[in-house]
Motif scaffolding. Sequence first.
Motif, PDB file in Angstrom:
ATOM      1  N   ALA A  87     -11.662  19.408  16.574  1.00  0.00           N
ATOM      2  CA  ALA A  87     -12.972  18.764  16.467  1.00  0.00           C
ATOM      3  C   ALA A  87     -13.034  17.625  17.482  1.00  0.00           C
ATOM      4  N   ILE A  88     -14.134  17.550  18.209  1.00  0.00           N
ATOM      5  CA  ILE A  88     -14.320  16.485  19.190  1.00  0.00           C
ATOM      6  C   ILE A  88     -15.738  15.943  19.093  1.00  0.00           C
ATOM      7  N   ALA A  89     -15.930  14.763  19.652  1.00  0.00           N
ATOM      8  CA  ALA A  89     -17.263  14.184  19.787  1.00  0.00           C
ATOM      9  C   ALA A  89     -17.584  14.142  21.271  1.00  0.00           C
ATOM     10  N   VAL A  90     -18.834  14.411  21.615  1.00  0.00           N
ATOM     11  CA  VAL A  90     -19.255  14.387  23.011  1.00  0.00           C
ATOM     12  C   VAL A  90     -20.521  13.549  23.170  1.00  0.00           C
ATOM     13  N   THR A  91     -20.733  13.133  24.395  1.00  0.00           N
ATOM     14  CA  THR A  91     -21.981  12.487  24.785  1.00  0.00           C
ATOM     15  C   THR A  91     -22.985  13.587  25.111  1.00  0.00           C
ATOM     16  N   VAL A  92     -24.229  13.401  24.718  1.00  0.00           N
ATOM     17  CA  VAL A  92     -25.267  14.384  25.030  1.00  0.00           C
ATOM     18  C   VAL A  92     -26.345  13.713  25.881  1.00  0.00           C
ATOM     19  N   ILE A  93     -26.564  14.267  27.063  1.00  0.00           N
ATOM     20  CA  ILE A  93     -27.654  13.830  27.933  1.00  0.00           C
ATOM     21  C   ILE A  93     -28.527  15.058  28.221  1.00  0.00           C
ATOM     22  N   ASP A  94     -29.644  14.863  28.897  1.00  0.00           N
ATOM     23  CA  ASP A  94     -30.592  15.961  29.136  1.00  0.00           C
ATOM     24  C   ASP A  94     -29.943  17.192  29.759  1.00  0.00           C
ATOM     25  N   SER A  95     -29.078  16.999  30.744  1.00  0.00           N
ATOM     26  CA  SER A  95     -28.473  18.167  31.399  1.00  0.00           C
ATOM     27  C   SER A  95     -27.585  18.951  30.440  1.00  0.00           C
ATOM     28  N   PHE A  96     -26.994  18.282  29.460  1.00  0.00           N
ATOM     29  CA  PHE A  96     -26.207  18.954  28.426  1.00  0.00           C
ATOM     30  C   PHE A  96     -27.139  19.765  27.525  1.00  0.00           C
TER      31      PHE A  96
END
Length: 96
Positions: free
Chosen positions: A9-18
């Motif tokens: 399990a991981i956490a990620v940053t989400v931006i528009d390109s994602f």
Amino acid sequence: MALKDGPVAIAVTVIDSFVFYSGGIYDDVNCSGDKDKLGHGVILIGWGTDDQVGEYWVVRNCWSNVWGMDGYIYIKIAGNICGVATEPCYVDIEAA
């Protein structure tokens, strides 16, 4: 390496390109790996190598199989894009 034993399990940053990712190896350097930018939980399930881009993570998202590549995103390993390696979480159970 925990990933050799199963998903992590991981956490990620989400931006528009994602959000609008639809294929290929994701490599947006604007997607921060900073701990304070992480905000979306996903599952890291593996890794691979591309002749042009190099090593990449295979990540399963929960936004349905319509998103990305059948619900998956390939993220370039170099540069800790979107913070894939910032806060991994896994259970380590030793056999009795």
